[in-house]
Design a protein around this motif. Structure first.
Motif, PDB file in Angstrom:
ATOM      1  N   ALA A  65       0.843  -1.194   0.000  1.00 43.48           N
ATOM      2  CA  ALA A  65       0.000   0.000   0.000  1.00 43.48           C
ATOM      3  C   ALA A  65       0.876   1.241   0.000  1.00 43.48           C
ATOM      4  O   ALA A  65       1.979   1.245   0.562  1.00 43.48           O
ATOM      5  N   LEU A  66       0.359   2.290  -0.630  1.00 41.01           N
ATOM      6  CA  LEU A  66       1.006   3.605  -0.580  1.00 41.01           C
ATOM      7  C   LEU A  66       0.514   4.291   0.690  1.00 41.01           C
ATOM      8  O   LEU A  66      -0.663   4.616   0.808  1.00 41.01           O
ATOM      9  N   CYS A  67       1.411   4.495   1.659  1.00 41.55           N
ATOM     10  CA  CYS A  67       1.015   4.926   3.000  1.00 41.55           C
ATOM     11  C   CYS A  67       1.575   6.310   3.329  1.00 41.55           C
ATOM     12  O   CYS A  67       2.727   6.620   3.001  1.00 41.55           O
ATOM     13  N   ARG A  68       0.754   7.113   4.025  1.00 43.05           N
ATOM     14  CA  ARG A  68       1.258   8.356   4.608  1.00 43.05           C
ATOM     15  C   ARG A  68       2.095   7.975   5.821  1.00 43.05           C
ATOM     16  O   ARG A  68       1.590   7.454   6.809  1.00 43.05           O
ATOM     17  N   LEU A  69       3.389   8.242   5.748  1.00 47.33           N
ATOM     18  CA  LEU A  69       4.322   7.719   6.735  1.00 47.33           C
ATOM     19  C   LEU A  69       4.049   8.233   8.139  1.00 47.33           C
ATOM     20  O   LEU A  69       4.096   7.478   9.113  1.00 47.33           O
ATOM     21  N   GLU A  70       3.768   9.525   8.280  1.00 44.48           N
ATOM     22  CA  GLU A  70       3.571  10.095   9.613  1.00 44.48           C
ATOM     23  C   GLU A  70       2.154   9.883  10.130  1.00 44.48           C
ATOM     24  O   GLU A  70       1.837  10.332  11.224  1.00 44.48           O
ATOM     25  N   THR A  71       1.327   9.179   9.355  1.00 40.13           N
ATOM     26  CA  THR A  71      -0.010   8.823   9.814  1.00 40.13           C
ATOM     27  C   THR A  71      -0.096   7.348  10.168  1.00 40.13           C
ATOM     28  O   THR A  71      -0.620   6.980  11.222  1.00 40.13           O
ATOM     29  N   MET A  72       0.460   6.483   9.307  1.00 42.17           N
ATOM     30  CA  MET A  72       0.323   5.045   9.486  1.00 42.17           C
ATOM     31  C   MET A  72       1.535   4.383  10.130  1.00 42.17           C
ATOM     32  O   MET A  72       1.476   3.205  10.485  1.00 42.17           O
ATOM     33  N   THR A  73       2.644   5.117  10.282  1.00 38.71           N
ATOM     34  CA  THR A  73       3.861   4.517  10.861  1.00 38.71           C
ATOM     35  C   THR A  73       4.503   5.490  11.842  1.00 38.71           C
ATOM     36  O   THR A  73       4.122   6.660  11.945  1.00 38.71           O
ATOM     37  N   ASP A  74       5.528   5.015  12.536  1.00 39.54           N
ATOM     38  CA  ASP A  74       6.248   5.846  13.508  1.00 39.54           C
ATOM     39  C   ASP A  74       7.412   6.610  12.880  1.00 39.54           C
ATOM     40  O   ASP A  74       8.185   7.253  13.593  1.00 39.54           O
ATOM     41  N   VAL A  75       7.551   6.545  11.563  1.00 42.79           N
ATOM     42  CA  VAL A  75       8.631   7.273  10.888  1.00 42.79           C
ATOM     43  C   VAL A  75       8.357   8.772  10.975  1.00 42.79           C
ATOM     44  O   VAL A  75       7.275   9.243  10.615  1.00 42.79           O
ATOM     45  N   LYS A  76       9.320   9.511  11.466  1.00 44.07           N
ATOM     46  CA  LYS A  76       9.197  10.962  11.611  1.00 44.07           C
ATOM     47  C   LYS A  76      10.033  11.638  10.540  1.00 44.07           C
ATOM     48  O   LYS A  76      11.257  11.417  10.460  1.00 44.07           O
TER      49      LYS A  76
ATOM     50  N   SER B 164       4.268  14.453  14.374  1.00 42.34           N
ATOM     51  CA  SER B 164       3.662  13.384  13.588  1.00 42.34           C
ATOM     52  C   SER B 164       2.254  13.113  14.082  1.00 42.34           C
ATOM     53  O   SER B 164       1.924  13.333  15.249  1.00 42.34           O
ATOM     54  N   GLN B 165       1.389  12.628  13.178  1.00 43.25           N
ATOM     55  CA  GLN B 165       0.028  12.255  13.543  1.00 43.25           C
ATOM     56  C   GLN B 165      -0.057  10.815  14.020  1.00 43.25           C
ATOM     57  O   GLN B 165      -1.118  10.358  14.431  1.00 43.25           O
ATOM     58  N   TRP B 166       1.061  10.088  13.984  1.00 47.51           N
ATOM     59  CA  TRP B 166       1.029   8.672  14.315  1.00 47.51           C
ATOM     60  C   TRP B 166       0.780   8.448  15.792  1.00 47.51           C
ATOM     61  O   TRP B 166       1.300   9.157  16.662  1.00 47.51           O
TER      62      TRP B 166
ATOM     63  N   VAL C  55       7.080  -1.111   8.495  1.00 44.57           N
ATOM     64  CA  VAL C  55       8.241  -0.456   7.889  1.00 44.57           C
ATOM     65  C   VAL C  55       9.413  -1.432   7.901  1.00 44.57           C
ATOM     66  O   VAL C  55       9.912  -1.789   8.972  1.00 44.57           O
ATOM     67  N   PRO C  56       9.869  -1.900   6.736  1.00 47.22           N
ATOM     68  CA  PRO C  56      11.017  -2.822   6.711  1.00 47.22           C
ATOM     69  C   PRO C  56      12.273  -2.163   7.266  1.00 47.22           C
ATOM     70  O   PRO C  56      12.453  -0.948   7.181  1.00 47.22           O
ATOM     71  N   ASP C  57      13.148  -2.973   7.816  1.00 48.65           N
ATOM     72  CA  ASP C  57      14.398  -2.441   8.366  1.00 48.65           C
ATOM     73  C   ASP C  57      15.213  -1.699   7.311  1.00 48.65           C
ATOM     74  O   ASP C  57      15.865  -0.693   7.609  1.00 48.65           O
ATOM     75  N   TRP C  58      15.194  -2.194   6.069  1.00 48.50           N
ATOM     76  CA  TRP C  58      16.000  -1.535   5.039  1.00 48.50           C
ATOM     77  C   TRP C  58      15.457  -0.154   4.707  1.00 48.50           C
ATOM     78  O   TRP C  58      16.223   0.728   4.311  1.00 48.50           O
TER      79      TRP C  58
END
Length: 396
Positions: A330-341, A347-349, A377-380
């Motif tokens: 899926a194409l994901c909004r990173l700061e909404t669906m994951t902890d990636v800042k 962030s909204q996560w 979120v994969p490690d790579w």
């Protein structure tokens, strides 16, 4: 921020199908889902096709159309590489592998219509869009001394091979001179791709499996491929992870679509990326690890499908692109669906937030179907984010 790690693996004790809920009359069943990919195996990539481009100007011609520096791959090695063709607006048209045949003398002898002194390249593309790529290549030909043709499946097949237990260097040994191939650099452990005839492929090590089983392995690693996942004419290269998958050389000179790609790299923030996802029953707890369940009877909705936060109205959190059973991309909004800042703005996560897909089925009288979805979120990916942040701090 990046301390959390996600392990992608196959479940060993699959949940019984009776514990799952079917969401529509077209729900998948354990009987028609692919088997999990073996740890050591190979698969014929029947959903890919080959185009042969050759002639005196072949390398220069591709240099102006692709996102990778062709010249760095043609000097002394027959190894192939991953790259993409963009349109003038910087949107992805085709993600491809390209294999120089100049140093693969044994392979060249098997091809018709090409002289020994002519540079040549095999282009590995989504079969459904092979003709579109052929027409795209002809569009810019003008007076260039090149020729191109579709390669008949009887001449050559594309194979993926991998060994999860082998060291990366041993697993990905360069192909022999009679074959073309390359290390699949899109994600760690993807193995390699080899072009060879079906009879020669019998010598490959491991268990032969289907392209569908290979696709599950690819999805679990978070690697998109083809026009269904990298939507032709719409997808941006960075959102499609082509930069993360070694498919863009940002030091390269002019090529079609370069302007937006370079500007985004140097000044923009990529807020959406394609990630692996897992579907689960609305009555179940969110999964902790990404796992493929071949006994799942969850429905995979028709893609693309919008993703929304549970109990919240607002803009879409992402877009489901494709899936098999209970896993997909899926194409994901990173700061909404994951902890990636991505920025210091916040962030909204929230770890308690859940996400869903809702749709109306055309096959029965039930108005709305629903399934929950979680991104991983994969490690790579996280390693790439860390490297990007380090470079920005050095250049600040």
């Amino acid at each position: 921020m990046l301390s959390r790690t996600i392990r992608s693996h196959l479940c060993k004790d699959c949940v019984a199908a009776t514990k799952r809920r079917s969401f529509s009359s077209s729900a998948s069943t354990a009987a028609n889902l692919p088997s999990p990919p073996p740890p050591t195996g190979f698969a014929p990539l029947t959903n890919r096709a080959l185009i042969l481009l050759y002639g005196r100007d072949a390398a220069h011609y591709l240099q102006g159309l692709t996102t990778t520096n062709i010249k760095s791959y043609t000097s002394d090695s027959p190894a192939g590489f991953y790259t993409a063709f963009l349109n003038a607006q910087g949107r992805v048209l085709h993600d491809v592998f390209i294999y120089p045949i100049d140093h693969a003398s044994g392979f060249r002898e098997q091809l018709e219509g090409i002289r020994d002194d002519e540079p040549g390249f095999m282009i590995d593309v989504d079969r459904a869009h092979a003709e579109a790529l052929r027409l795209h290549l002809k569009r810019y030909k003008l007076r260039a001394k090149i020729a191109l043709r579709a390669v008949d499946p009887g001449e050559c097949h594309i194979w993926a091979t991998w060994d999860d237990a082998a060291a990366e260097t041993a697993e990905n040994a360069p192909p022999q001179p009679q074959n073309l191939g390359c290390i699949d650099t899109r994600a760690p452990g993807m193995g390699k791709r080899i072009l060879m005839s079906a009879d020669v492929a019998k010598a490959l090590q491991g268990e032969e499996t289907s392209v569908e089983s290979y696709d599950i392995r690819r999805m679990l690693k978070g690697v998109p491929q083809g026009h269904k996942e990298i939507i032709s004419g719409e997808a941006l290269p960075q959102e499609s992870n082509i930069d993360y998958m070694s498919g863009i050389d940002f030091r390269k000179g002019c090529y079609v679509g370069q302007e937006l790609t370079i500007r985004t790299h140097h000044t923009g923030v990529v807020r959406k990326r394609i990630l692996p996802v897992q579907l689960y029953d609305p009555n179940e707890k969110p999964p902790e690890n990404l796992q493929y369940d071949p006994s799942s009877i969850l429905t995979v909705p028709d893609a693309p499908q919008n993703i929304a936060r549970v109990n919240t109205r607002g803009r879409s959190a992402g877009k489901f692109l494709s899936g098999v059973g209970n896993v997909g991309l899926a194409l994901c909004r990173l700061e909404t669906m994951t902890d990636v800042k991505l920025t210091e703005e916040g962030s909204q996560w929230n770890p308690d937030h859940e996400f869903k897909m809702s749709w109306t089925s055309k096959d029965d009288n039930v108005k709305e179907k629903e399934v929950k979805i979680k991104a991983f979120v994969p490690d790579w990916h996280r390693n790439r984010v860390s490297v990007r942040d380090m470079h920005r701090q050095q250049n600040a």
